[in-house]
Design a protein around this motif. Structure first.
Motif, PDB file in Angstrom:
ATOM      1  N   ALA A 100      60.848  -7.018   3.924  1.00 49.88           N
ATOM      2  CA  ALA A 100      60.697  -7.767   5.170  1.00 49.88           C
ATOM      3  C   ALA A 100      61.901  -8.638   5.521  1.00 49.88           C
ATOM      4  O   ALA A 100      61.984  -9.127   6.648  1.00 49.88           O
ATOM      5  N   ILE A 141      51.971   7.286   2.693  1.00 52.17           N
ATOM      6  CA  ILE A 141      50.953   7.109   3.738  1.00 52.17           C
ATOM      7  C   ILE A 141      50.558   8.455   4.342  1.00 52.17           C
ATOM      8  O   ILE A 141      49.400   8.686   4.677  1.00 52.17           O
ATOM      9  N   ALA A 182      52.405  -1.770   7.402  1.00 52.65           N
ATOM     10  CA  ALA A 182      52.800  -3.171   7.209  1.00 52.65           C
ATOM     11  C   ALA A 182      52.917  -3.506   5.724  1.00 52.65           C
ATOM     12  O   ALA A 182      53.857  -4.198   5.303  1.00 52.65           O
ATOM     13  N   LEU A 183      51.991  -2.998   4.925  1.00 58.37           N
ATOM     14  CA  LEU A 183      52.021  -3.249   3.482  1.00 58.37           C
ATOM     15  C   LEU A 183      53.229  -2.575   2.832  1.00 58.37           C
ATOM     16  O   LEU A 183      53.878  -3.142   1.939  1.00 58.37           O
ATOM     17  N   ALA A 184      53.562  -1.368   3.298  1.00 60.86           N
ATOM     18  CA  ALA A 184      54.707  -0.646   2.736  1.00 60.86           C
ATOM     19  C   ALA A 184      56.025  -1.352   3.050  1.00 60.86           C
ATOM     20  O   ALA A 184      56.955  -1.348   2.223  1.00 60.86           O
ATOM     21  N   ARG A 191      48.172   1.333  10.545  1.00 58.32           N
ATOM     22  CA  ARG A 191      49.092   0.217  10.824  1.00 58.32           C
ATOM     23  C   ARG A 191      49.112  -0.771   9.659  1.00 58.32           C
ATOM     24  O   ARG A 191      50.178  -1.292   9.288  1.00 58.32           O
ATOM     25  N   ASP A 192      47.956  -1.052   9.083  1.00 57.31           N
ATOM     26  CA  ASP A 192      47.903  -1.958   7.932  1.00 57.31           C
ATOM     27  C   ASP A 192      48.675  -1.379   6.747  1.00 57.31           C
ATOM     28  O   ASP A 192      49.380  -2.108   6.032  1.00 57.31           O
ATOM     29  N   ALA A 193      48.551  -0.062   6.548  1.00 56.01           N
ATOM     30  CA  ALA A 193      49.244   0.584   5.438  1.00 56.01           C
ATOM     31  C   ALA A 193      50.762   0.519   5.633  1.00 56.01           C
ATOM     32  O   ALA A 193      51.522   0.297   4.674  1.00 56.01           O
ATOM     33  N   ALA A 249      57.527   4.921   0.149  1.00 57.86           N
ATOM     34  CA  ALA A 249      56.283   4.212   0.428  1.00 57.86           C
ATOM     35  C   ALA A 249      55.660   4.707   1.736  1.00 57.86           C
ATOM     36  O   ALA A 249      54.428   4.836   1.840  1.00 57.86           O
ATOM     37  N   LYS A 307      56.390  -4.635   3.664  1.00 61.33           N
ATOM     38  CA  LYS A 307      56.391  -6.036   3.243  1.00 61.33           C
ATOM     39  C   LYS A 307      57.450  -6.363   2.194  1.00 61.33           C
ATOM     40  O   LYS A 307      58.147  -7.387   2.307  1.00 61.33           O
ATOM     41  N   PRO A 308      57.680  -5.539   1.159  1.00 59.80           N
ATOM     42  CA  PRO A 308      58.723  -5.871   0.171  1.00 59.80           C
ATOM     43  C   PRO A 308      60.137  -5.862   0.743  1.00 59.80           C
ATOM     44  O   PRO A 308      61.072  -6.350   0.111  1.00 59.80           O
TER      45      PRO A 308
END
Length: 249
Positions: free
Chosen positions: A152, A110, A145-147, A141-143, A106, A149-150
């Motif tokens: 976390a 990016i 964080a999204l990567a 940074r948003d990308a 993931a 998240k699963p």
């Protein structure tokens, strides 16, 4: 209350020093940094004056730092405290979990979505560097964080200067410094920690808890700092004066 660093007795201190942005200038990429010609000699002098109570506490891996400073045998806390290496031993994992292959994939995606982003694969973590595209900082940074998240429950994203670090939750420079302060070489000494980034704040808290001194390089001066230097060169100059101008206690 801040401490008077110009009255420190080095023989009673333990020094913990970040590297990039603190001892050396940050470069466009970790591989492009320039090592000042007198840095290794300076650190050897500081190591001698403190009877070995010197450690590098860095976001770089142990192997990376050993290649960067091949003639320097000091204790290293690498990857923001994920591992500790003592000369002559194998690195000690302080609780970092293996990075899942799916998380690495993931993060790799990016680098394809943003031209100029680089994924650094560390032994115990990952780092997304985007210094080449500063205008895309928030999107990257948003990308990241999204990567993450699963995953976390075990991993977190820690912001740095134009970098997003992915590491095991609970791993930080503070817990590494706390562990080193239990070593006979460091125990009972006044800790002095120099850093430059958000990832150094955990180290500042631990050093403060031990009654020690905190030094920040770059950024804005703050009331809770014992000393602020604008550049790594200024910090090196101060360390040089410490080891050459002060007589042993």
């Amino acid at each position: 209350m801040t401490l008077d660093l110009d009255r420190l007795q080095l023989e009673r201190c333990a020094f913990f020093l970040d590297v990039d942005g603190t001892l050396i200038d940050i470069a466009a990429s970790p591989q492009e940094v320039v090592i000042p010609p007198d840095l290794v000699q300076l650190l050897h002098q500081l190591q001698n004056r403190t009877q070995g109570a010197l450690a590098l506490v860095s976001g770089r891996s142990v192997d990376d730092l050993r290649q960067l400073l091949p003639h320097l045998d000091v204790i290293i806390a690498g990857e923001h405290g994920a591992e500790i290496w003592r000369p002559g031993e194998t690195p000690q994992n302080l609780g970092a979990a293996p990075i899942p292959h799916e998380l690495t994939e993931a993060l790799e995606k990016i680098t394809h979505d943003f031209d100029g982003v680089v994924l650094e694969r560390k032994p115990r973590g990952r780092a997304i560097h985007f210094r080449a595209i500063p205008t895309q900082e928030y999107a990257v940074r948003d990308a990241v964080a999204l990567a993450v998240k699963p995953f976390a429950q075990r991993f977190e994203v820690v912001p740095g200067k134009m970098v997003a670090e992915v590491r095991t939750i609970g791993i930080d420079k503070g817990q590494a410094i706390a562990k080193l302060m239990q070593d006979p070489t460091f125990k009972g000494r006044l800790p002095v920690f120099a850093g430059d980034d958000v990832t150094d704040e955990a180290g500042f808290l631990i050093v403060r808890a031990h009654g020690g001194a905190v030094i920040r390089v770059g950024g804005a001066p703050r009331a809770d700092l014992d000393r602020h230097f604008e550049t790594p060169a200024e910090l090196r100059g101060w360390l040089s004066r410490c080891v050459t101008e002060r007589a042993p206690a």
